[in-house]
Design an enzyme around this catalytic site. Structure first.
Site, PDB file in Angstrom:
ATOM      1  N   TYR A 123      12.691 -44.364 -68.911  1.00 23.69           N
ATOM      2  CA  TYR A 123      13.424 -45.073 -69.961  1.00 23.69           C
ATOM      3  C   TYR A 123      12.978 -44.672 -71.363  1.00 23.69           C
ATOM      4  CZ  TYR A 123       9.777 -48.850 -69.627  1.00 23.69           C
ATOM      5  OH  TYR A 123       8.627 -49.599 -69.593  1.00 23.69           O
ATOM      6  N   GLU A 124      13.745 -45.151 -72.344  1.00 28.68           N
ATOM      7  CA  GLU A 124      13.609 -44.719 -73.742  1.00 28.68           C
ATOM      8  C   GLU A 124      13.812 -43.209 -73.883  1.00 28.68           C
ATOM      9  OE1 GLU A 124      13.687 -46.501 -76.286  1.00 28.68           O
ATOM     10  OE2 GLU A 124      13.338 -48.457 -75.363  1.00 28.68           O
ATOM     11  N   GLY A 125      14.693 -42.665 -73.068  1.00 32.13           N
ATOM     12  CA  GLY A 125      14.961 -41.230 -73.070  1.00 32.13           C
ATOM     13  C   GLY A 125      14.094 -40.549 -72.042  1.00 32.13           C
TER      14      GLY A 125
END
Length: 592
Positions: free
Chosen positions: A434-436
């Site tokens: 997550y968060e890229g």
């Protein structure tokens, strides 16, 4: 069955021996003397060890439940949230005008490390609320700040970020939710978001959702996205809670880990919201908190490694198996503890060196955030922008690897739920996604960050290393074990960057195929710089007559291990990068 001991002494070493924060020119740092930061970290450590960590396994086993539209968090989470709120931990670095304590972001990072290591799933509720508040603090109008920030910092309300949808993750230009303006200036927001951490919970009385959506006349793509604040309950003019907004949790996502954090499908059915920031500039507002969010995820990587390492170390000291090949270590016992065996030592040293190097790198990143925000330092902002994908991608990859190594230390016991190590492995895995995703981080690093400001920022990083080496080249104790390996790694990194500039122009696939290796090459070099700084600080402490010689000698030995056993990986990554894209792209899609 796991335990957690707050590594306050290690934190203080980075803050005061390495970064020397109380001598810094950053406003507010002059108040951060060792006694003050020590007191704050000791108190945070008590909550982490005595309140949050005992709930870690509880949260994992129980998970969250959805009952009549309300998410119930695991037993003990509500009481823990109240203790955190009562202690003022939610707004430690927030503006005092909005109910915060005004401390530097670095101190918030250090306390957040303790909370995250103790209970990552719980800390996520805190971190997402902090991120939402940060976006409102920068882009919200005064009324929005006055309405939403104090209750979030007090812990009475939580916050979320609503980006992802079923048809789009990283490519946010594909989002579909609509926001129709009303005569009173508000908007009716409709659509669905998925994988929203803390989207519904019973910890607080209200939830402040930040939602990306499009107005009917918005242009296609990312330039047509706006940001809206959509509270679970409408807030009356006097600050009291009014009617329920039609925003609901449509389901909970069953996940591999972080079970104690509610991951929700959120449905917006003409929910009332208000524009945050400028129309069609929602991504600019949302990305205000991206550096903060990605640094927090980098922190999650090494903190799960930290708590896993602590428990692996305890097992290795107690578990009896075989005899020391150089002689019996425990003659009064039927076998020696496994920590005597070189392969177990290698395993533990890999864990220890990466965790401590990761901490130093993240703290440097937090210091850059403070320098950027408190001094409007554009160079610090640029350096942070360059390092963020490195820290997020590299430290979460290595953090996960560290939890696996810790699990391996326990042998068969590590594979059982009883010993608790497998939870750290499962929880750490999400940080790589997550968060890229980390693949996206590497593409961002090579495709955008490497060439920013015409390459001046990456050259500034090389200059950082060059300057450190030059300033300390007369230190013979430091040179062979730290400076020479760092110089070699820096040359590998520069060679890789040069390859991209030369070959990437001819064939972009050459750069993209090597981007992941470049992120790791950069990460190893950055951590190598941190270990060189830590080695110098520890040696200076020993030369200055420090009382705890064992602590500082251990730092030097751990640093030597990293430089000798881990940093040489830069040569491998360079070889992969310069092999180009031909082998990577050799098969047609149909041939896989």
């Amino acid at each position: 069955m796991t335990t957690f001991t707050p590594p306050v002494k290690d934190q203080q070493f980075i803050l005061h021996d390495v970064l020397k924060i109380s001598e810094s020119d950053i406003p507010g740092y002059d108040e951060l003397d060792a006694s003050f930061t020590g007191a704050v970290l000791e108190e945070a450590g008590k909550i982490a060890a005595n309140v949050l960590h005992p709930l870690n396994a509880t949260g994992d086993h129980q998970g969250c439940t959805l009952e009549n539209g309300v998410v119930r968090t695991p037993d003990g989470f509500k009481d823990a949230w109240k203790q955190m709120s009562d202690g003022g931990w939610m707004g430690l670095d927030a503006n005092p005008d909005h109910g915060g304590q005004g401390m530097p972001y670095l101190l918030n990072t250090a306390t957040g490390e303790l909370f995250s290591a103790a209970n990552m799933a719980f800390q996520m509720y805190v971190g997402l609320s902090h991120g939402a508040a940060s976006a409102l603090a920068v882009h919200g109008i005064d009324q929005q700040k006055a309405t939403y920030l104090p209750p979030i910092y007090e812990g009475r309300w939580t916050g979320t970020m609503n980006l992802t949808e079923p048809q789009c993750g990283t490519d946010l230009g594909l989002i579909r939710p609509k926001a129709a303006q009303q005569s009173d200036g508000s908007y009716k927001v409709s659509g669905q978001k998925i994988w929203i951490s803390g989207g519904e919970n019973d910890l607080a009385e209200n939830i402040v959702h930040l939602v990306l959506a499009r107005t009917p006349d918005a242009p296609e793509g990312i330039n047509g996205i706006s940001l809206f604040v959509v509270p679970k309950f409408i807030v009356n003019e006097d600050g009291s809670l009014g009617e329920r907004n039609p925003v609901t949790c449509g389901g909970l996502v069953e996940k591999m880990g972080i079970h104690g954090n509610a991951t929700c499908v959120m449905n917006y059915d003409e929910a009332t919201g208000w524009l945050v920031g400028a129309m069609h500039k929602g991504m600019r507002a949302m990305f205000t908190m991206m550096n903060e969010a990605r640094l927090s995820v980098a922190l999650q990587g090494y903190t799960q490694g930290e708590v896993a390492y602590q428990n692996a170390l305890g097992f290795a000291r107690d578990r009896l198996q075989g005899r020391d090949v150089t002689g019996v270590a425990a003659p009064d016992k039927p076998a020696d503890p496994i920590i005597v065996h070189p392969d177990v030592r290698r395993n533990l040293m890999d864990q220890k060196a990466m965790v401590e190097g990761g901490r130093a790198l993240v703290y440097w990143g937090a210091e850059l955030i403070d320098r950027s925000h408190r001094m409007n330092d554009e160079a610090a902002e640029a350096m942070l922008s360059l390092l963020i994908p490195v820290m997020k991608g590299f430290l979460t990859d290595k953090g996960f690897d560290t939890t696996v190594l810790a699990q391996q230390t326990l042998g068969g016991s590590g594979f059982t739920i009883e010993w608790g190590l497998e939870q750290f492995v499962r929880d750490a895995r999400i940080a790589m996604i997550y968060e890229g995703t980390n693949g996206i981080q590497s593409l961002d690093l090579v495709g955008r960050k490497l060439g920013q400001k015409g390459g001046k920022t990456v050259m500034a990083f090389f200059e950082e290393i060059k300057t450190f080496i030059k300033e300390n080249e007369g230190n013979e104790a430091l040179k062979a074990d730290f400076l020479d390996p760092l110089k070699g790694a820096s040359k590998d990194l520069q060679a890789a960057a040069m390859y991209f500039m030369q070959e990437g122009m001819k064939n972009p696939l050459n750069a993209l195929a090597g981007s992941y290796d470049f992120m790791h090459l950069f990460g190893h070099t950055a951590v190598g710089l941190m270990w060189a700084r830590m080695g110098k600080a520890a040696m200076e402490a020993l030369d200055g007559g420090a009382e705890d010689t064992d602590f500082f000698e251990t730092k030097v030995a751990t640093g030597r291990y990293y430089m000798a056993r881990q940093l040489p990986a830069t040569a491998m990554h360079l070889a992969r990068i310069t092999s180009g894209a031909d082998t990577v792209m050799a098969l047609d899609a149909e041939q896989f």
